[in-house]
Design a protein around this motif. Structure first.
Motif, PDB file in Angstrom:
ATOM      1  N   ASN A  84      67.238  -0.697 -11.612  1.00  0.00           N
ATOM      2  CA  ASN A  84      66.872  -1.493 -12.788  1.00  0.00           C
ATOM      3  C   ASN A  84      68.037  -2.423 -13.132  1.00  0.00           C
ATOM      4  N   LEU A  85      67.803  -3.315 -14.074  1.00  0.00           N
ATOM      5  CA  LEU A  85      68.796  -4.323 -14.432  1.00  0.00           C
ATOM      6  C   LEU A  85      70.087  -3.709 -14.970  1.00  0.00           C
ATOM      7  N   ALA A  86      69.988  -2.699 -15.808  1.00  0.00           N
ATOM      8  CA  ALA A  86      71.194  -2.070 -16.368  1.00  0.00           C
ATOM      9  C   ALA A  86      72.046  -1.471 -15.247  1.00  0.00           C
ATOM     10  N   GLN A  87      71.405  -0.819 -14.284  1.00  0.00           N
ATOM     11  CA  GLN A  87      72.143  -0.261 -13.149  1.00  0.00           C
ATOM     12  C   GLN A  87      72.770  -1.376 -12.312  1.00  0.00           C
ATOM     13  N   ALA A  88      72.042  -2.470 -12.124  1.00  0.00           N
ATOM     14  CA  ALA A  88      72.564  -3.594 -11.341  1.00  0.00           C
ATOM     15  C   ALA A  88      73.797  -4.197 -12.008  1.00  0.00           C
TER      16      ALA A  88
END
Length: 125
Positions: A84-88
């Protein structure tokens, strides 16, 4: 990055062989950390035993340790992370912090193939 059945695994194996770089699976790293009883492994086990997802900071820590190994010095392919974006964003910041910012991200797209039928197609092959 891409949907299931888009060819990520197939293409990553070709890149691993061509460039002699490791494919780093977050799932494999977690299982290894659990089996070895590392600090991250113990923290991951506690989360899983309580029915929680393993925190991103734990997965990032395990990835960071793995990227410090010599075979990843000239590149690597991540498998299963980020999702997901937060992990990226967290991954990108960690990579910058260790002096190994991303050079490229490959996005696999699919057209005219229904991924929901992919297991049946694979079973016939």
């Amino acid at each position: 990055m891409g949907p299931p059945g888009s060819g990520k695994g197939t293409q990553s194996q070709l890149l691993v062989e061509r460039y002699d770089i490791p494919q780093i699976s977050s799932g494999d790293l977690l299982r290894s950390a659990l089996a070895r009883g590392t600090d991250y492994g113990r923290r991951a086990k506690a989360a899983m035993d309580s029915g929680q997802l393993v925190a991103d900071e734990i997965v990032l820590g395990i990835i960071r340790e793995r990227l410090a190994e010599s075979d990843a010095a000239h590149g690597f392919i991540l498998d299963g992370f980020p999702r997901n974006l937060a992990q990226a964003e967290a991954l990108s910041a960690m990579l910058v912090a260790i002096g190994s910012p991303l050079d490229a991200v490959i996005l696999f797209e699919q057209t005219n193939l229904r991924t929901t039928n992919l297991p049946a197609v694979r079973a016939r092959l």
